[in-house]
Design a protein around this motif. Structure first.
Motif, short mmCIF file in Angstrom:
data_model
loop_
_atom_site.label_atom_id
_atom_site.label_comp_id
_atom_site.label_asym_id
_atom_site.label_seq_id
_atom_site.Cartn_x
_atom_site.Cartn_y
_atom_site.Cartn_z
N GLY A 1 8.28 0.31 18.37
CA GLY A 1 7.95 0.50 16.97
C GLY A 1 6.51 0.86 16.72
N GLY A 2 5.58 0.40 17.57
CA GLY A 2 4.17 0.66 17.37
C GLY A 2 3.75 2.06 17.75
N PHE A 3 4.41 2.64 18.74
CA PHE A 3 4.08 4.02 19.17
C PHE A 3 5.39 4.75 19.37
N LEU A 4 6.00 5.09 18.23
CA LEU A 4 7.37 5.60 18.22
C LEU A 4 7.51 6.91 18.98
N GLU A 5 6.74 7.93 18.58
CA GLU A 5 6.97 9.24 19.18
C GLU A 5 6.61 9.26 20.65
N PHE B 1 10.92 14.63 12.19
CA PHE B 1 9.50 14.78 11.87
C PHE B 1 9.09 13.84 10.74
N GLY B 2 9.87 13.84 9.66
CA GLY B 2 9.52 13.00 8.51
C GLY B 2 9.61 11.52 8.81
N LEU B 3 10.65 11.10 9.50
CA LEU B 3 10.79 9.69 9.82
C LEU B 3 9.72 9.23 10.79
N ALA B 4 9.34 10.08 11.74
CA ALA B 4 8.26 9.72 12.65
C ALA B 4 6.95 9.53 11.90
N ILE B 5 6.69 10.40 10.94
CA ILE B 5 5.47 10.25 10.13
C ILE B 5 5.54 8.99 9.29
N CYS B 6 6.69 8.72 8.67
CA CYS B 6 6.84 7.50 7.87
C CYS B 6 6.60 6.27 8.72
N SER B 7 7.21 6.25 9.91
CA SER B 7 7.05 5.09 10.79
C SER B 7 5.60 4.92 11.21
N LEU C 1 15.95 4.91 12.25
CA LEU C 1 16.62 6.17 11.94
C LEU C 1 16.07 7.33 12.77
N CYS C 2 14.76 7.34 12.97
CA CYS C 2 14.16 8.41 13.78
C CYS C 2 14.71 8.37 15.20
N HIS C 3 14.83 7.17 15.75
CA HIS C 3 15.39 7.03 17.09
C HIS C 3 16.82 7.56 17.14
N TRP C 4 17.62 7.23 16.11
CA TRP C 4 19.01 7.70 16.09
C TRP C 4 19.09 9.21 15.96
N PHE C 5 18.27 9.79 15.10
CA PHE C 5 18.31 11.24 14.92
C PHE C 5 17.78 11.97 16.16
N VAL C 6 16.89 11.34 16.90
CA VAL C 6 16.44 11.94 18.17
C VAL C 6 17.62 12.02 19.14
N VAL C 7 18.41 10.95 19.21
CA VAL C 7 19.59 10.97 20.07
C VAL C 7 20.56 12.06 19.61
N LEU D 1 8.17 15.66 17.27
CA LEU D 1 7.40 14.48 17.70
C LEU D 1 6.00 14.87 18.16
N TYR D 2 5.85 16.06 18.74
CA TYR D 2 4.50 16.53 19.05
C TYR D 2 3.66 16.64 17.78
N LEU D 3 4.29 17.15 16.73
CA LEU D 3 3.55 17.37 15.47
C LEU D 3 3.43 16.10 14.64
#
Length: 1211
Positions: free
Chosen positions: A465-469, A75-81, A326-332, A348-350
């Motif tokens: 990278g532009g639309f990560l979630e 959640f945090g990394l997605a928001i940062c990205s 990092l967000c991609h890796w933690f999703v995996v 990722l919804y939030l």
């Protein structure tokens, strides 16, 4: 004419008869060859061609915290990205005053970098797609991010990205219709399409209703819509497999086209990613360059970027790139930990809502604050005119305020003072966000295996990278169930696991451990368990189980074998008790079988829940004994006779065509691939979960030939305490480094899982039957059979893995003599196998994908450090003597070398037991010296007022590494307490033991369990009063058991199997000819001594040369030395210098480098062990309450009081 006809008829008849005779002879020869072949002899030798008890509450707590942490990180990394990316876009817009207009290309370049960064990562990882679609995707992404979005407001930018689900939604509808699916997600997909289209309409109305800006914004709005649609094509291959996967539409040309396209993409994915990555980078660069040129901006502004603006853009792009990766890796990680809903989908919804809140909340705060400080009731439009439009680029205020005002200006352009515009903005944002939820609704029902490969989770390897979630959610494979006859995901194939334990002189308690473990596994995986994925069968191969009894008509089983039968019956009765009260009734055990066999005898037991346990009693007069030959016995019985022979008979008995023969071969290959052998020692204790975790590794990775678990030594006393820490360090660092960087070199035979396909490979099982005819064979083949088997697997290209979560417990030597004799076997055999691996390193690195030349170099350096350990310890002792008695260093070195040199000479003259007695006495002396060394190191730090010395830094670094490593193994952290004992025993274990092992290399006896009594064994016929003399071992065991509890019924062996055992004995397992052995014994003893002398000379010459080099350099310390400035405890220079021996310093640095490499590997391995274990806990279904109750009963049975109370009779 008549003669001509007669001649023709005669010739025709002769030819016909000749053809018939030839065919008969060919068939006869083929059948003869088939009959002469041994189908069970499945191995081949060909020349090498260059081409515990689980703390479930703690585990659940660990799982909870791990999943919470992963969820928060995602959640945090997605928001940062997302926030950093949108702020970059905001700064690139004309409304931003933070970045001057002439510096906009810098920000645009950063936006471009954010867009193509994942593609660059993909380019570096792989090599190779349908380029037209990739071109459209790259064009749409670049136009959307670089050209259109900088002109839109921040709220629209946050939610507009959700509309890239448009193509996926359409494809879901088509796929579910076209592929004949159950249409579970048909309606949500249609609603998602409607909402996206409605969002587009509202979005167009929002920006085009204003007549003044309609012309200016029409272009950017149109590009935004087109860009989102083109970007949505990114996941088109997620659906083509479904479009071509329906059997009902198999004749359709379109279906065939999509099916073929899907197969082509799968077969050429790496090359396709290479081309598509290059194409996307070029397209993004072209769009960026064209936009800068058409907007009349200049790239030369890159050279005049102010420092402040460089920091702003640099920080934002850095945060965006790092947080996205990092967000991609933690999703995996979340998916592999089976936390897909909690730690992947929901965060990722939030993320969009969180980003929107993070960006809009400061705008609202500033607006409200302005209204409170300004007279009159200003609306948002008036606030924009007063506080936003009137500012200049040199507006006073901090960076945060300037960025907030830039974000505010994007909203000011929408004239949000009008309620209609607020409603349109809110409506479009809500429509886009809800559409993404509906388009990814199928993710909530995605089915995960326990160990899930990344390529089976996601359709593409990279993220956007532009639309990560959005990219992460839409990238998950669209897994829909088709009609009831078909499944899009193939069901799991069950595996067969043979538990094979070798026994000899185990005690009652040790036998109890292994038998209880087998019964636990039977309860954990019953034979008739619905949808069971594992078929179990247990075997125990009991060496030297028979003895002669005076007055008996046949041979009897010995005390140890009787004890084993007693243990089996006792454990059986406990595991079949339904009532635990004192008044419980015994449930009769079904009749079990006793069978006489060509190799001795067999006890076949049907376990309480249906699985089979077979005890093979070996008579060394009939079959070759010792551990390796027991292993060969079960390899050929289970893999040759039981697996291979049944397919050979099908091929032999039935006239099959080529297709049927090919299918038969495929079935056999599949069964070999899914058949595993769990090698066990006779005293191994393990939990079912440990076996399942090893099975997971082999099921998921087809090139893994073997996997071992974490071995815990058990027992009591100082020797066991030392081994506990030694085993811990070996597994924590050395085993993990081998697993991560290459392949594990030794999978211990006490608890390892082997794949049948790997064992039956060329030059593995067949070569493993090689009899020791040379001195080196005895060392490599018989003294370290487990390591040699792994060496054979490595040389054939198979990988050996280590699973730290798979725990097993085995008894360790408790006495000094037993410990030294065990390591006397292990040391030379380990060295011999590593030399074999290094010698064939070039061939192994070519054939084995897990082994590289760098890994071979790592093993070489490790080998060198091990060889030079005795000399290093002498140098360490010399340092102690120098400090303690203030002796000149070279004199101290001479004194330090004298005791081990004297012990070396004594070992050549004294008997083995006397050598061990001398070593035990010297070990005590050395332990005191090591204690002095610890105190001297502390004293040196205090005296010199510095810790920056090689010895101090080395010791402190090692202590830090070991303590930190132990902290990462919380269940084993208590083993750190044994670390001090480990340090005190270093001279004994690495100096004296090395000397003892090398000098006694010619002693090829086993060294352990050779005379130990069978503690708790039942009294035999020879030792107890007899009422009658049994006819043989069958009557002996029948009389041993109580008929009211269990009945042992005599049975006969199948004729074909009996012939198999006779053939196997004749081929590989004939007992040694005592007369011939005696004739060859003298020559073999001489060869072993000659080999011992050569290896010992080379080994100690290397150490001697190292000591001489150090001695010489100490004489020339003024000429050849390293001067290091001395630093005090306050890290300030003292003006003095430390004189360091360069050779010793380089060795110390090399050893420290190896430890650091192992430490890094341990960190990596711990992360993936945690992922696997959490996934296991979340997926392995079992009744924990019942299992805990059963385990409690089992523990009661293992207590001394219970055991002693029931020792005399069978329960």
């Amino acid at each position: 004419m008549v003669n001509l006809l007669c001649n023709l008829l005669v010739n025709l008849l002769v030819n016909l008869l000749c053809n018939l005779l030839v065919n008969l002879l060919v068939n006869l020869l083929v059948n003869l060859r088939r009959k002469q072949r041994r189908p069970w002899d499945a191995g081949r030798e060909v020349p090498v061609i260059e081409d515990e008890q689980t703390p479930w509450k703690l585990v659940k707590l660990l799982k909870f915290f791990s999943l919470c942490l992963v969820s928060l990180l995602v959640f945090g990394l997605a928001i940062c990205s997302k926030t950093s990316f949108l702020l970059l876009i905001t700064l690139a817009g004309n409304a931003s005053h933070t970045v001057p207009a002439d510096q906009k290309p810098v920000v645009l370049l950063s936006v471009g970098c954010a867009v193509i960064a994942p593609t660059v990562l993909l380019l570096l990882k792989s090599f190779w797609k349908v380029l037209f679609v990739e071109f459209l995707v790259a064009l749409g992404s670049a136009v959307l991010a670089i050209v259109a979005m900088p002109f839109l407001d921040i709220v629209t930018n946050v939610m507009l990205l959700n509309s890239i689900a448009i193509f996926s939604s359409v494809s879901q509808v088509v796929a579910q219709s076209f592929a004949g699916a159950r249409k579970r997600f048909f309606i949500p997909s249609i609603v998602a399409i409607v909402l996206i289209l409605a969002g587009y309409v509202v979005f167009l109305l929002l920006y085009l209703l204003d007549g003044e800006k309609r012309t200016e914004m029409a272009l950017w709005v149109g590009l935004a819509v087109a860009g989102t649609f083109l970007a949505s094509l990114n996941w088109w291959e997620n659906y083509i497999g479904l479009l071509g996967g329906s059997s009902s539409n198999s004749g359709n040309r379109i279906t065939k086209f999509f099916k073929q396209l899907s197969e082509d993409l799968k077969n050429s994915r790496n090359v396709l990613y290479l081309y598509s990555s290059v194409l996307r980078i070029l397209v993004t660069a072209a769009v960026l360059g064209a936009y800068v040129y058409l907007s009349k901006r200049d790239w030369t502004s890159l050279k005049t970027v102010p420092d402040g603006m460089t920091k702003i853009v640099g920080i934002l792009i850095g945060v965006q790139l790092i947080s996205s990766a990092l967000c991609h890796w933690f999703v995996v990680v979340a998916c592999k930990m089976h936390a897909m809903r909690r730690s992947f989908i929901l965060p990722l919804y939030l993320a969009s809502l969180g980003t929107l809140t993070l960006l809009v909340a400061p705008v609202i705060v500033y607006f409200v604050n302005h209204r409170l400080n300004t007279p009159g009731d200003q609306n948002f439009t008036e606030y924009c005119a007063a506080a936003v439009y009137s500012r200049t680029q040199r507006l006073e205020g901090g960076l945060f305020q300037r960025i907030v005002l830039d974000v505010t200006q994007t909203l000011c352009n929408l004239d949000l003072g009008r309620p209609v515009n607020i409603g349109l903005l809110t409506g479009s944002a809500a429509a886009f966000w809800v559409s993404l939820l509906l388009a990814t609704l199928h993710l909530w029902f995605f089915k995960l295996h326990r160990i899930q490969r990344t390529e089976d989770l996601f359709i593409r390897r990279n993220y956007e990278g532009g639309f990560l979630e959005q990219s992460l959610l839409l990238n998950v494979r669209f897994d829909i169930e088709q009609t009831k006859q078909e499944k899009y995901v193939l069901p799991k194939e069950p595996v067969t696991v043979y538990l094979c334990a070798t026994m000899w002189h185990e005690t009652y308690d040790e036998m109890m451990k292994i038998i209880i473990s087998m019964f636990r596994l039977d309860r954990y995986r019953p034979k008739d368990m619905p949808d069971s994925d594992i078929n179990l069968e247990a075997h125990i191969y009991f060496d030297d189980a028979f003895t002669d009894v005076k007055g008996s008509q046949g041979r009897h089983v010995n005390d140890y074998a009787e004890t084993l039968v007693e243990v089996i019956q006792r454990v059986y009765s406990i595991f079949t008790e339904d009532d635990t009260s004192p008044f419980r009734k015994q449930i009769p055990v079904p009749d079990q079988k006793l069978l006489s066999t060509p190799y001795g005898g067999r006890l076949q037991v049907t376990l309480p829940l249906g699985n089979i346990l077979i005890v093979h009693f070996k008579d060394k007069k009939l079959i070759r004994h010792k551990k390796r030959w027991s292993q060969i016995m079960y390899l050929y019985y289970l893999l040759g006779w039981k697996l291979t022979t049944k397919y050979f008979r099908k091929w032999e008995d039935i006239n099959i065509d080529q297709e049927e023969e090919a299918e038969l071969k495929r079935q056999m290959k599949r069964e070999k691939h899914n058949t595993y052998i769990l090698a066990l020692d006779g005293d191994t204790d393990f939990q079912p979960a440990a076996v399942i975790l090893l099975i997971d590794r082999l099921k998921m990775y087809p090139l893994v030939g073997a996997a071992c678990g974490r071995i815990h030594p058990t027992g009591s006393g100082p020797m066991v305490w030392y081994q506990k820490f030694e085993y811990a360090v070996g597994h924590w660092l050395q085993k993990t480094a081998e697993h991560v960087f290459g392949s594990v070199l030794c999978s211990p035979g006490c608890f390892s899982l082997f794949r049948a396909e790997a064992l039956m490979d060329d030059n593995v099982m067949k070569k493993y039957t090689t009899k020791a005819t040379e001195a080196s064979h005895h060392i490599q083949y018989d003294q370290g059979e487990d390591r040699w088997l792994c060496t054979l697997l490595l040389q054939r290209g198979w990988r050996v893995e280590y699973n730290a979560a798979s725990d097993a417990y085995t008894n360790a030597p408790e006495g000094f003599k037993e410990f030294y004799n065990q390591r006397r076997r292990w040391g030379p055999s380990t060295m011999a196998n590593i030399v074999d691996v290094l010698g064939s390193g070039s061939t192994i690195s070519k054939r084995n994908k897990s082994v590289s030349q760098l890994y071979i170099l790592y093993q070489l350096l490790n080998m060198v450090s091990v060889i030079l350990v005795p000399a290093t310890i002498c140098l360490m002792i010399a340092g102690i003597l120098t400090f303690l008695f203030e002796i000149e260093p070279n004199n101290a070195l001479i004194l330090a070398v004298i005791p081990p040199a004297a012990y070396l000479g004594l070992c050549f003259k004294l008997k083995s037991d006397t050598q061990i007695a001398v070593a035990s006495f010297m070990s005590v002396i050395y332990a005191f010296l090591m204690l002095i060394m610890i105190l001297t190191t502390i004293a040196t730090i205090v005296r010199d007022n510095t810790i920056v010395t090689p010895s101090s830094l080395f010791i402190l670094t090692m202590v830090f590494f070991y303590i930190f490593t132990a902290m990462l193994h919380p269940q084993e952290f208590s083993l750190v307490a044994y670390g001090l004992l480990y340090i005190l025993c270093i001279p004994s274990a690495y100096l004296l033991l090395s000397i003892y092992s090398m000098v006694n290399m010619n002693n090829v006896s086993w060294g352990t369990r050779e005379t130990a009594p069978a503690a708790g064994a039942a009294k035999t016929a020879a030792a107890a009063p007899q009422t009658r003399i049994e006819k043989g071992w069958v009557s002996q065991l029948q009389n041993l058991s109580r008929t009211d509890i269990v009945s042992l019924r005599e049975d006969s062996l199948d004729e074909d199997e009996e012939q198999f055992w006779k053939d196997l004995q004749k081929q590989y397992l004939e007992p040694e000819d005592l007369a011939e052995t005696k004739r060859n014994q003298k020559k073999m003893d001489n060869d072993l001594k000659d080999l011992r002398n050569k290896v010992t000379f080379a080994y100690f010459m290397c150490n001697s040369m190292w000591l001489v080099a150090t001695f010489t350099l100490q004489l020339l310390d003024n000429a050849i030395s390293i001067r290091v400035p001395k630093i005090d405890s306050n890290l300030e220079l003292t003006g003095e210098f430390l004189i360091i021996n360069p050779v010793g310093f380089m060795f110390l640095m090399g050893f420290a480098s190896l430890i650091f490499i192992q430490f890094v590997a341990m960190l990596y391995h711990r992360v993936y062990t945690l992922i696997h274990y959490v996934a296991f806990v979340g997926t392995e279904s079992n009744n924990r309450g019942q299992q805990d109750r059963r385990q409690s009963e089992t523990r009661d049975m293992e207590t001394p009081d219970y055991r002693d109370a029931n020792r005399g009779t069978l329960v």
